[in-house]
Design an enzyme around this catalytic site. Structure first.
Site, PDB file in Angstrom:
ATOM      1  N   LYS A   1      -6.763   7.330  -5.944  1.00 31.75           N
ATOM      2  CA  LYS A   1      -6.798   8.633  -5.845  1.00 31.75           C
ATOM      3  C   LYS A   1      -6.474   8.980  -5.183  1.00 31.75           C
ATOM      4  O   LYS A   1      -5.288  10.203  -4.919  1.00 31.75           O
ATOM      5  CB  LYS A   1      -8.887   9.276  -5.398  1.00 31.75           C
ATOM      6  CG  LYS A   1      -9.437   9.117  -7.157  1.00 31.75           C
ATOM      7  CD  LYS A   1     -10.436   9.130  -7.486  1.00 31.75           C
ATOM      8  CE  LYS A   1     -11.372   9.169  -8.800  1.00 31.75           C
ATOM      9  NZ  LYS A   1     -12.300   9.154  -8.286  1.00 31.75           N
TER      10      LYS A   1
ATOM     11  N   ARG B   1      -1.073  -0.792  -8.704  1.00 29.00           N
ATOM     12  CA  ARG B   1      -2.731   0.030  -8.357  1.00 29.00           C
ATOM     13  C   ARG B   1      -3.187   1.238  -8.470  1.00 29.00           C
ATOM     14  O   ARG B   1      -1.989   2.079  -7.635  1.00 29.00           O
ATOM     15  CB  ARG B   1      -2.934  -0.691  -7.005  1.00 29.00           C
ATOM     16  CG  ARG B   1      -4.003  -0.839  -6.540  1.00 29.00           C
ATOM     17  CD  ARG B   1      -4.244  -0.257  -4.868  1.00 29.00           C
ATOM     18  NE  ARG B   1      -4.319  -1.486  -4.293  1.00 29.00           N
ATOM     19  CZ  ARG B   1      -3.731  -1.958  -3.269  1.00 29.00           C
ATOM     20  NH1 ARG B   1      -3.207  -0.639  -2.949  1.00 29.00           N
ATOM     21  NH2 ARG B   1      -3.258  -3.099  -2.741  1.00 29.00           N
TER      22      ARG B   1
ATOM     23  N   GLU C   1     -17.041   8.251   6.017  1.00 28.69           N
ATOM     24  CA  GLU C   1     -16.716   9.608   5.014  1.00 28.69           C
ATOM     25  C   GLU C   1     -17.098   9.080   3.854  1.00 28.69           C
ATOM     26  O   GLU C   1     -18.125  10.360   2.497  1.00 28.69           O
ATOM     27  CB  GLU C   1     -15.144   8.299   3.767  1.00 28.69           C
ATOM     28  CG  GLU C   1     -16.029   6.674   3.228  1.00 28.69           C
ATOM     29  CD  GLU C   1     -15.223   5.941   2.332  1.00 28.69           C
ATOM     30  OE1 GLU C   1     -13.684   6.210   2.807  1.00 28.69           O
ATOM     31  OE2 GLU C   1     -15.765   4.667   2.119  1.00 28.69           O
TER      32      GLU C   1
ATOM     33  N   GLN D   1      -0.828   6.867  -5.842  1.00 30.47           N
ATOM     34  CA  GLN D   1      -1.779   7.613  -6.039  1.00 30.47           C
ATOM     35  C   GLN D   1      -1.483   9.162  -7.196  1.00 30.47           C
ATOM     36  O   GLN D   1      -1.043  10.124  -6.751  1.00 30.47           O
ATOM     37  CB  GLN D   1      -1.737   8.770  -4.520  1.00 30.47           C
ATOM     38  CG  GLN D   1      -1.204   7.539  -3.162  1.00 30.47           C
ATOM     39  CD  GLN D   1      -0.803   7.881  -2.310  1.00 30.47           C
ATOM     40  OE1 GLN D   1       0.487   8.336  -2.022  1.00 30.47           O
ATOM     41  NE2 GLN D   1      -1.360   7.375  -1.246  1.00 30.47           N
TER      42      GLN D   1
ATOM     43  N   ARG E   1     -14.310   4.397   7.291  1.00 31.61           N
ATOM     44  CA  ARG E   1     -15.698   3.920   6.406  1.00 31.61           C
ATOM     45  C   ARG E   1     -16.969   5.117   6.361  1.00 31.61           C
ATOM     46  O   ARG E   1     -17.715   5.697   5.580  1.00 31.61           O
ATOM     47  CB  ARG E   1     -15.822   3.036   6.246  1.00 31.61           C
ATOM     48  CG  ARG E   1     -14.341   1.711   6.019  1.00 31.61           C
ATOM     49  CD  ARG E   1     -14.386   2.007   4.387  1.00 31.61           C
ATOM     50  NE  ARG E   1     -13.534   3.068   3.603  1.00 31.61           N
ATOM     51  CZ  ARG E   1     -12.382   3.113   4.166  1.00 31.61           C
ATOM     52  NH1 ARG E   1     -11.416   2.444   4.895  1.00 31.61           N
ATOM     53  NH2 ARG E   1     -11.470   4.461   3.832  1.00 31.61           N
TER      54      ARG E   1
ATOM     55  N   ALA F   1      -5.845   9.077  -0.575  1.00 30.79           N
ATOM     56  CA  ALA F   1      -6.402   8.898   1.079  1.00 30.79           C
ATOM     57  C   ALA F   1      -5.785   9.829   1.438  1.00 30.79           C
ATOM     58  O   ALA F   1      -6.622  10.265   2.799  1.00 30.79           O
ATOM     59  CB  ALA F   1      -6.634   7.523   0.995  1.00 30.79           C
TER      60      ALA F   1
ATOM     61  N   ASP G   1       0.608  -1.406   0.094  1.00 28.77           N
ATOM     62  CA  ASP G   1      -0.334  -0.179   0.246  1.00 28.77           C
ATOM     63  C   ASP G   1       0.718   1.884   0.315  1.00 28.77           C
ATOM     64  O   ASP G   1       1.924   0.959   0.292  1.00 28.77           O
ATOM     65  CB  ASP G   1      -1.112  -0.178   0.964  1.00 28.77           C
ATOM     66  CG  ASP G   1      -1.778  -1.389   1.586  1.00 28.77           C
ATOM     67  OD1 ASP G   1      -2.477  -1.555   0.261  1.00 28.77           O
ATOM     68  OD2 ASP G   1      -2.316  -0.967   2.054  1.00 28.77           O
ATOM     69  N   MET G   2       0.360   2.369  -0.400  1.00 26.10           N
ATOM     70  CA  MET G   2       1.029   3.567  -0.446  1.00 26.10           C
ATOM     71  C   MET G   2       0.722   4.284   0.621  1.00 26.10           C
ATOM     72  O   MET G   2      -1.021   5.059   0.847  1.00 26.10           O
ATOM     73  CB  MET G   2       0.474   4.038  -1.557  1.00 26.10           C
ATOM     74  CG  MET G   2       1.624   5.365  -1.538  1.00 26.10           C
ATOM     75  SD  MET G   2       3.715   4.896  -1.278  1.00 26.10           S
ATOM     76  CE  MET G   2       4.393   4.895  -3.203  1.00 26.10           C
TER      77      MET G   2
END
Ligand code: FAD
Length: 283
Positions: free
Chosen positions: A165, A162, A268, A141, A265, A167, A111-112
């Protein structure tokens, strides 16, 4: 214990629960990306423990022969403790994922996190992408101005990328702040990826417009692609896409540290908050 309202977004507290969730998805044509919840450890022991858990998890994925891979966060496996701790733990996970496998081990995504981690994450990805012949992936991203340039470096490497947009709330001088500008950057980055990437493109988005754009780019260039969405978000779209022949992965968080993820979650999106409220009041 995981309350029923959280189980919409989190597959359970244990790897067994998460693997059972994957089996259910596999039966419906969707693969899994397992993510043990946890991040920003400032001491080494919890970072090592989570890396151990991933080592066990990749073993369980191979033993149960499910269609699944894993996704790890750099700060979960030691980046806030030190770059070398992150690198060591990632190397252990990637080695375990490829142990005994003849070119077909368990795929490991990275993940980034925020922009201060981009360089160290991309460097670690490059090392393992070369070493495993592409059995790792990294997230980039679209909200970061640097990403279009980073994609040119990544296009020359094996492994998957991947596109999301983004986060994280990044400084204005290095990121796009307006949603429309982020969407434009996402479209530009996708277009470049479909032109320049051989190992396929991963579309990490719930946005119907971006998923449609990816389908158009695939029709134009033939580049393989997959759509990745989160557990509990647009699940019927996930199953519909899979039924239409698109490769779909569900990103599946699990583990005891579920509360802050679940809270994010719910915050948002109004519909998620209403869903949680209905569950609490029982209607
Ligand atoms: P948005 O731009 O938020 O929304 C666009 C449209 O999508 C909405 O109008 C709606 O039609 C649809 N939509 C979006 N959310 C919902 C919902 N909850 N319910 C129904 N419809 C919805 N970010 C990182 O910074 N690093 C990572 O490593 C990372 N990994 C990710 C992995 C996956 C598989 C996914 C799906 C996301 C990841 N993200 C990551 C998060 C990402 O950066 C975005 O913050 C997040 O996906 C929201 O953007 P979006 O493209 O999904 O849609």
């Amino acid at each position: 214990m995981l309350p029923p309202i959280a189980s919409n977004f989190v597959a359970g507290e244990t790897p067994e629960a998460a693997l059972a969730h994957v089996e259910g998805l596999n039966d419906r044509g969707v693969a899994g990306i397992l993510n043990l919840l946890g991040e920003h450890y400032e001491e080494r022991p919890p970072a090592d423990e989570d890396a151990d858990a991933y080592v066990d998890l990749v073993g369980s994925i191979a033993d149960r022969d499910v269609d699944a891979c894993v996704s790890v966060k750099s700060s979960q496996i030691g980046l806030d403790v030190g770059d070398s701790v992150f690198r060591e733990n990632l190397a252990r996970i990637v080695a375990a994922a490829n142990e005994g496998a003849e070119g077909d081990g368990t795929f490991v995504w990275i993940d980034m996190e925020d922009h201060e981690t981009t360089d160290v994450t991309l460097d670690a990805f490059e090392r393992h992408a070369r070493e495993t012949g592409g059995n790792v992936g990294v997230c980039v991203q679209a909200n970061l101005k640097r990403t279009r340039g980073d994609l040119e470096r990544l296009a020359a490497l094996p492994g998957k990328v991947r596109l999301v947009k983004g986060a994280y709330d990044e400084p204005a001088d290095i990121s796009y702040k307006k949603k429309a500008r982020v969407d434009e950057s996402y479209r530009d980055c996708l277009a470049y990826m479909f032109e320049a990437f051989d190992d396929g493109v991963a579309v990490g988005s719930h946005d119907p417009a971006m998923i449609e754009h990816a389908a158009e780019l695939h029709a134009e260039h033939g580049t393989p692609y997959e759509v990745q969405m989160l557990t509990g978000v647009r699940e019927s779209a996930q199953f519909d896409l899979a039924a239409d022949g698109v490769t779909v992965y569900q990103y599946i968080p699990y583990g005891s540290k579920w509360f802050s993820y679940f809270y994010r979650r719910v915050r948002e999106r109004k519909s998620n908050a209403l869903f949680a409220l209905r569950a609490v009041v029982g209607r």
